[in-house]
Structure formats: C-alpha cells, structure tokens
Design an enzyme around this catalytic site. Structure first.
Site, PDB file in Angstrom:
ATOM      1  N   HIS A  70     -11.488  -7.039  -2.166  1.00 21.58           N
ATOM      2  CA  HIS A  70     -12.607  -6.241  -1.670  1.00 21.58           C
ATOM      3  C   HIS A  70     -13.217  -5.439  -2.814  1.00 21.58           C
ATOM      4  CE1 HIS A  70      -9.633  -3.058  -1.788  1.00 21.58           C
ATOM      5  NE2 HIS A  70      -8.930  -3.570  -0.788  1.00 21.58           N
TER       6      HIS A  70
HETATM    7  P1  TYD Z   1      -5.990  -3.407   3.040  1.00 21.60           P
HETATM    8  O1  TYD Z   1      -7.288  -2.799   2.649  1.00 21.60           O
HETATM    9  O2  TYD Z   1      -6.004  -4.821   3.531  1.00 21.60           O
HETATM   10  O3  TYD Z   1      -4.955  -3.285   1.860  1.00 21.60           O
HETATM   11  P2  TYD Z   1      -5.206  -3.677   0.322  1.00 21.60           P
HETATM   12  O4  TYD Z   1      -5.719  -2.423  -0.320  1.00 21.60           O
HETATM   13  O5  TYD Z   1      -3.915  -4.118  -0.204  1.00 21.60           O
HETATM   14  O6  TYD Z   1      -6.235  -4.743   0.309  1.00 21.60           O
HETATM   15  O7  TYD Z   1      -5.332  -2.479   4.162  1.00 21.60           O
HETATM   16  C1  TYD Z   1      -4.356  -2.943   5.069  1.00 21.60           C
HETATM   17  C2  TYD Z   1      -4.537  -2.242   6.404  1.00 21.60           C
HETATM   18  O8  TYD Z   1      -4.331  -0.833   6.273  1.00 21.60           O
HETATM   19  C3  TYD Z   1      -5.923  -2.420   6.959  1.00 21.60           C
HETATM   20  O9  TYD Z   1      -5.797  -2.603   8.368  1.00 21.60           O
HETATM   21  C4  TYD Z   1      -6.624  -1.102   6.710  1.00 21.60           C
HETATM   22  C5  TYD Z   1      -5.477  -0.109   6.695  1.00 21.60           C
HETATM   23  N1  TYD Z   1      -5.684   1.011   5.748  1.00 21.60           N
HETATM   24  C6  TYD Z   1      -5.864   2.293   6.244  1.00 21.60           C
HETATM   25  O10 TYD Z   1      -5.890   2.532   7.465  1.00 21.60           O
HETATM   26  N2  TYD Z   1      -5.999   3.322   5.366  1.00 21.60           N
HETATM   27  C7  TYD Z   1      -5.975   3.113   4.022  1.00 21.60           C
HETATM   28  O11 TYD Z   1      -6.108   4.096   3.233  1.00 21.60           O
HETATM   29  C8  TYD Z   1      -5.809   1.776   3.510  1.00 21.60           C
HETATM   30  C9  TYD Z   1      -5.816   1.504   2.041  1.00 21.60           C
HETATM   31  C10 TYD Z   1      -5.653   0.781   4.416  1.00 21.60           C
END
Ligand code: TYD
Length: 140
Positions: free
Chosen positions: A53
């Site tokens: 992302h």
């Molecule tokens: P995701 O963005 O997929 O993790 P990465 O940074 O490894 O790509 O996040 C995983 C899940 O956690 C997603 O459902 C969103 C949630 N999330 C939160 O609620 N708060 C946060 O600060 C983060 C980073 C993720």
C-alpha cells in the site's frame, strides 16, 4: 522520483553498557515527525508479503527490533529500491506516497512501526494502479 529520494535509513543513538543495549527514538528529534501511533508485526515468514500500500498522509519509520526483513519501495514512476532491515538500532524512514512491500521476514522478526498519524483506512491506497494514477496527477 521525488518522494523516493526522501526515503532514508536512520541510525539511532545507542546507550549500551554491561547491562545490555538501549536504543533511543524520540519523536520529532530522531524521527522527522511526532509519533501518534505504534504497531508491530511478528509471526510473518519468508513467504509472506505485507504492506502493498501507499499512504496519502502518514509517514512511517520501521525498525526490525529483532530479526530481519526487507522493504521494497516504489515511486509509481518505475523506480524501485530495496532496503534490508537487519539492525535493532537502524530504521527506514518512509515519506507519504511511496508504495511499500515488506517481505522476507526471518522467523524471529519483530518489525516495529512508528507512524505520524492515527489509523485511517481512507488514507491508505491499496490498489497499485490508483497509486500510479495519483502520482501522475500530482506531476501534471
Ligand atoms: P495491514 O495494513 O494489512 O498491515 P500491513 O501494514 O502489514 O500491511 O493491517 C492489517 C489489519 O489491521 C487491517 O485490517 C487493518 C488493521 N490495522 C488497524 O486497525 N490499525 C493499524 O494501525 C494498522 C496498521 C492496521
């Protein structure tokens, strides 16, 4: 290429003594933003690719406080840089609007992430084509 040039590795102060190591990371001083959010990722393995992302508003610093991983950064204009996170006292600074993938996690990897903003799913771009499009719009 603009935002990609702002990606940098940051070495944090170490205050080790015979009792062990202590690393200092202060918001606004050692990282170029006030820290509003902290999260950490562990239990990922060599097969997993995370991230995938870009963020419109949030800046990050990532530190492998244990173990190792890699971060690929893309600028949406065809440039990619790969960074190895392999020291508990070194982090990577990621500005807004760069595409990031985290991968190749060692079994003992604990990836600590410091963020400049609270979580807001709407400022995440999770479609690479949308990211490329927004980068293109900014340029013109
Ligand atoms: P995701 O963005 O997929 O993790 P990465 O940074 O490894 O790509 O996040 C995983 C899940 O956690 C997603 O459902 C969103 C949630 N999330 C939160 O609620 N708060 C946060 O600060 C983060 C980073 C993720």
């Amino acid at each position: 290429m603009h935002n990609m040039n702002r990606v940098k590795m940051i070495d944090f102060q170490q205050r080790g003594d015979e009792r062990g190591h202590l690393v200092i990371v202060e918001g606004g001083i050692d990282v170029p933003f006030e820290i509003k959010r902290v999260f950490y990722i562990y239990g990922s393995d060599r097969k997993v690719i995370r991230g995938q992302h870009a963020n419109r508003k949030t800046e990050f610093v990532m530190i492998n406080v244990s173990g190792t991983s890699k971060v690929s950064v893309k600028d949406g204009e065809g440039n990619e840089a790969i960074f190895c996170l392999n020291r508990p006292h070194t982090g990577i600074y990621l500005p807004t609007m760069v595409w990031k993938d985290m991968y190749d996690f060692s079994e003992d990897s604990v990836l600590l992430v410091l963020a400049s903003e609270h979580y807001d799913p709407d400022e995440y771009i999770r479609d690479y084509n949308v990211f490329v499009q927004e980068i293109g719009t900014k340029r013109t």
